[in-house]
Design a protein around this motif. Structure first.
Motif, mmCIF file in Angstrom:
data_model
loop_
_atom_site.group_PDB
_atom_site.id
_atom_site.type_symbol
_atom_site.label_atom_id
_atom_site.label_comp_id
_atom_site.label_asym_id
_atom_site.label_seq_id
_atom_site.Cartn_x
_atom_site.Cartn_y
_atom_site.Cartn_z
ATOM 1 N N GLY A 10 0.896 -1.094 -0.183
ATOM 2 C CA GLY A 10 -0.175 -0.143 -0.036
ATOM 3 C C GLY A 10 0.933 1.195 -0.052
ATOM 4 N N GLY A 11 0.478 2.048 -0.590
ATOM 5 C CA GLY A 11 1.086 3.547 -0.616
ATOM 6 C C GLY A 11 -0.165 4.339 -0.482
ATOM 7 N N SER A 12 0.624 5.767 -0.095
ATOM 8 C CA SER A 12 0.515 6.941 -0.114
ATOM 9 C C SER A 12 0.806 8.492 -0.922
ATOM 10 C CB SER A 12 -0.343 7.556 1.249
ATOM 11 O OG SER A 12 -1.032 8.804 1.110
ATOM 12 N N ARG A 13 0.295 9.240 -1.044
ATOM 13 C CA ARG A 13 0.197 10.657 -2.417
ATOM 14 C C ARG A 13 0.389 11.430 -1.309
ATOM 15 N NH1 ARG A 13 -0.530 8.323 -8.227
ATOM 16 N NH2 ARG A 13 0.265 6.611 -8.306
ATOM 17 N N GLY A 14 1.052 11.179 -0.256
ATOM 18 C CA GLY A 14 0.756 12.836 0.696
ATOM 19 C C GLY A 14 0.795 12.515 2.073
ATOM 20 N N ASN A 15 0.908 11.247 1.987
ATOM 21 C CA ASN A 15 0.451 10.739 3.616
ATOM 22 C C ASN A 15 0.367 11.645 5.204
ATOM 23 O OD1 ASN A 15 1.463 8.013 5.379
ATOM 24 N ND2 ASN A 15 3.434 9.661 5.397
ATOM 25 N N PRO A 16 -0.868 11.893 5.131
ATOM 26 C CA PRO A 16 -1.725 11.068 4.569
ATOM 27 C C PRO A 16 -2.373 11.879 2.770
ATOM 28 C CG PRO A 16 -3.075 12.461 6.015
ATOM 29 C CD PRO A 16 -1.252 12.786 5.885
ATOM 30 N N GLY A 17 -3.036 11.542 1.660
ATOM 31 C CA GLY A 17 -3.878 11.530 0.937
ATOM 32 C C GLY A 17 -4.416 10.830 -0.066
ATOM 33 N N VAL A 18 -3.554 11.396 -1.018
ATOM 34 C CA VAL A 18 -4.518 10.110 -2.079
ATOM 35 C C VAL A 18 -3.386 8.515 -1.769
ATOM 36 C CG1 VAL A 18 -4.709 9.164 -5.029
ATOM 37 C CG2 VAL A 18 -4.994 11.166 -3.993
ATOM 38 N N ALA A 19 -4.242 7.460 -2.121
ATOM 39 C CA ALA A 19 -3.552 5.965 -1.202
ATOM 40 C C ALA A 19 -4.627 4.821 -2.478
ATOM 41 C CB ALA A 19 -4.019 5.769 0.022
ATOM 42 N N GLY A 20 -3.759 3.983 -2.241
ATOM 43 C CA GLY A 20 -3.966 2.492 -3.238
ATOM 44 C C GLY A 20 -3.202 1.859 -2.345
ATOM 45 N N PHE A 21 -4.028 0.566 -2.665
ATOM 46 C CA PHE A 21 -3.618 -0.386 -2.159
ATOM 47 C C PHE A 21 -3.417 -2.078 -2.842
ATOM 48 C CE2 PHE A 21 -7.036 0.216 -0.172
ATOM 49 C CZ PHE A 21 -7.950 -1.377 -0.299
ATOM 50 N N GLY A 22 -2.338 -2.497 -2.913
ATOM 51 C CA GLY A 22 -3.169 -4.246 -3.766
ATOM 52 C C GLY A 22 -2.122 -5.186 -3.461
ATOM 53 N N PHE A 23 -2.883 -6.179 -4.241
ATOM 54 C CA PHE A 23 -2.693 -7.616 -3.689
ATOM 55 C C PHE A 23 -2.310 -8.834 -4.522
ATOM 56 C CE2 PHE A 23 -7.131 -8.872 -3.838
ATOM 57 C CZ PHE A 23 -6.997 -9.889 -3.499
ATOM 58 N N ASP A 24 -1.900 -9.833 -4.548
ATOM 59 C CA ASP A 24 -1.666 -10.618 -5.197
ATOM 60 C C ASP A 24 -1.231 -11.848 -4.340
ATOM 61 O OD1 ASP A 24 -0.775 -11.731 -8.004
ATOM 62 O OD2 ASP A 24 1.168 -11.370 -7.868
ATOM 63 N N LEU A 25 -2.503 -13.469 -4.538
ATOM 64 C CA LEU A 25 -2.142 -14.130 -4.068
ATOM 65 C C LEU A 25 -2.086 -15.074 -5.635
ATOM 66 C CD1 LEU A 25 -3.073 -16.111 -1.330
ATOM 67 C CD2 LEU A 25 -5.408 -16.168 -3.062
ATOM 68 N N VAL A 26 -0.989 -16.003 -5.299
ATOM 69 C CA VAL A 26 -0.516 -17.202 -6.075
ATOM 70 C C VAL A 26 -0.307 -19.193 -5.129
ATOM 71 C CG1 VAL A 26 0.791 -15.283 -7.453
ATOM 72 C CG2 VAL A 26 2.053 -16.455 -5.657
ATOM 73 N N ASN A 27 -0.492 -19.842 -6.466
ATOM 74 C CA ASN A 27 0.260 -21.148 -5.349
ATOM 75 C C ASN A 27 1.462 -21.158 -5.432
ATOM 76 O OD1 ASN A 27 0.540 -21.334 -8.294
ATOM 77 N ND2 ASN A 27 -1.295 -22.057 -8.642
ATOM 78 N N GLU A 28 1.359 -22.656 -5.036
ATOM 79 C CA GLU A 28 2.773 -22.673 -4.706
ATOM 80 C C GLU A 28 3.430 -23.095 -6.005
ATOM 81 O OE1 GLU A 28 2.575 -26.084 -1.397
ATOM 82 O OE2 GLU A 28 1.131 -26.727 -2.298
ATOM 83 N N HIS A 29 3.211 -23.009 -7.090
ATOM 84 C CA HIS A 29 3.516 -22.861 -8.826
ATOM 85 C C HIS A 29 3.976 -22.008 -9.383
ATOM 86 C CE1 HIS A 29 3.090 -27.136 -8.711
ATOM 87 N NE2 HIS A 29 1.515 -26.926 -7.716
ATOM 88 N N GLY A 30 3.366 -20.683 -8.326
ATOM 89 C CA GLY A 30 3.910 -19.006 -8.868
ATOM 90 C C GLY A 30 2.915 -18.751 -9.979
ATOM 91 N N GLU A 31 1.545 -19.070 -9.872
ATOM 92 C CA GLU A 31 0.609 -19.743 -10.891
ATOM 93 C C GLU A 31 -0.332 -18.032 -9.642
ATOM 94 O OE1 GLU A 31 0.526 -24.123 -13.481
ATOM 95 O OE2 GLU A 31 -1.000 -23.339 -11.573
ATOM 96 N N ARG A 32 -0.745 -17.512 -10.965
ATOM 97 C CA ARG A 32 -1.999 -16.354 -9.955
ATOM 98 C C ARG A 32 -2.968 -17.093 -9.822
ATOM 99 N NH1 ARG A 32 -0.582 -11.764 -12.931
ATOM 100 N NH2 ARG A 32 0.263 -11.130 -10.792
ATOM 101 N N ILE A 33 -3.663 -16.856 -8.149
ATOM 102 C CA ILE A 33 -4.769 -17.296 -7.976
ATOM 103 C C ILE A 33 -6.086 -16.231 -8.407
ATOM 104 C CG2 ILE A 33 -6.377 -18.447 -6.313
ATOM 105 C CD1 ILE A 33 -3.998 -19.415 -5.274
ATOM 106 N N VAL A 34 -5.466 -14.889 -8.235
ATOM 107 C CA VAL A 34 -6.251 -13.824 -7.929
ATOM 108 C C VAL A 34 -5.406 -12.676 -7.268
ATOM 109 C CG1 VAL A 34 -7.376 -14.035 -5.703
ATOM 110 C CG2 VAL A 34 -8.407 -12.536 -7.609
ATOM 111 N N SER A 35 -6.061 -11.832 -7.857
ATOM 112 C CA SER A 35 -5.375 -10.160 -7.488
ATOM 113 C C SER A 35 -5.762 -9.551 -7.186
ATOM 114 C CB SER A 35 -3.872 -9.990 -8.330
ATOM 115 O OG SER A 35 -4.046 -9.541 -10.202
#
Length: 323
Positions: A10-35
């Protein structure tokens, strides 16, 4: 047991300010499940980091994951989750409790700190959602808005428009009956002329911001800074030019942010005194601003010029370099 790896950022441009966050979920083989990535109109870096963790865990549960290994580049959050640091911020306490509760739902759950370079997908999603000012990705569970008092938001909108108050009356910005509303004959103050003002002789300035975490020491300084210590450095770069391209842009935000980020990666989670040229000169904020300036300038095509690079050593201390 369905095992998966969860990267969050996650990050913020201004802290506080415009912000966003993300996630990346992968299985044991590195294949994306959902993000996914989610936008917050206003939040701090730490709130965004915790929000990414919570949202990622919720989506992991929705995907049927029973064993999760979380990897995040927020050392503060990771150490708080491990119980090594206390949670003192009132903004973070409810998020910390929520994250701990989600951890308890898995048969096995672990969290570890990784370097920013090992967290590129989640970092990219956090930045993408800030650029888009809205959610991105293929998440399974949408972000559940926290109470407004937590993020200090003003009526945050949800994806798809759910939970929005029903609109009543006129949808126009101007009050109904205003002299400007749907009245093309009106020529008073505020009515646009329709002119584009092209080639008016002015110039444009474009500023982007990024950050990195690192340590440095200042040999020869008469004070505590001669010893090893760390900072979260905020870097601002300002471009200038007179001419726009065929799309109407001075320079693509995405391109300059990418190039600035690539330069800062050299310093992230490093001892700057060991990174050239700071192995021969003191890594002061002044020297850092100058070195970043000329490295970034190399990436710019003519006639775009780099006007300034500013380094924030803390929220209260800024130095800028201009040629």
């Amino acid at each position: 047991m369905k095992k998966a790896y969860l990267n969050t950022d996650g990050g913020s441009r201004g802290n506080p300010g415009v912000a966003g966050f993300g996630f990346d979920l992968v299985n044991e083989h590195g294949e994306r499940i959902v993000s996914g990535g989610w936008f917050l109109p206003k939040a701090t870096n730490n709130v965004a980091e915790y929000s990414a963790l919570i949202w990622g865990l919720e989506n992991a549960l929705a995907a049927g994951v029973t064993s999760v290994e979380v990897r995040a580049d927020s050392e503060l959050m990771v150490k708080q989750m491990l119980g090594q640091y206390k949670v003192k911020s009132d903004d973070l306490k409810p998020l910390h409790m929520r994250a701990k509760e989600l951890f308890s739902r898995f048969e096995s759950a672990r969290i570890a700190h990784v370097y920013r370079s090992e967290n590129k997908n989640a970092d990219a999603l956090a930045n993408e959602t800030m650029d888009a000012r809205g959610p991105v990705g293929d998440y399974l569970v949408p972000w559940e808005d926290a109470p407004a008092s937590l993020f200090d938001l003003e009526a945050p909108a949800r994806a798809g428009g759910e939970n929005l108050p029903e609109q009543t009356g006129s949808q126009h910005v101007m009050m109904e009956g205003s002299a400007m509303e749907h009245n093309p004959a009106y020529t008073g103050p505020g009515r646009l002329s329709g002119e584009t003002y092209e080639h008016a002789g002015g110039h444009y300035e474009l500023t982007v911001k990024d950050h990195f975490d690192s340590a440095h020491a200042l040999p020869g300084y008469d004070g505590p800074c001669r010893f090893l210590h760390g900072h979260t450095w905020d870097i601002e770069a300002t471009l200038a030019g007179q001419h726009l391209d065929e799309v109407g842009m001075l320079y693509d935000f995405k391109t300059i942010k990418r190039d600035l980020h690539a330069i800062l990666e050299n310093f992230d989670h490093r001892l700057i005194n060991e990174v050239a040229p700071f192995d021969v000169i003191n890594p002061t904020a002044e020297h850092l601003a100058r070195v970043i300036f000329y490295e970034l300038e190399k990436t710019l095509p003519a006639p775009i010029s780099l006007k300034e690079v500013a380094v924030w050593e803390s929220p209260l201390a800024r130095v800028a370099y201009r040629p």
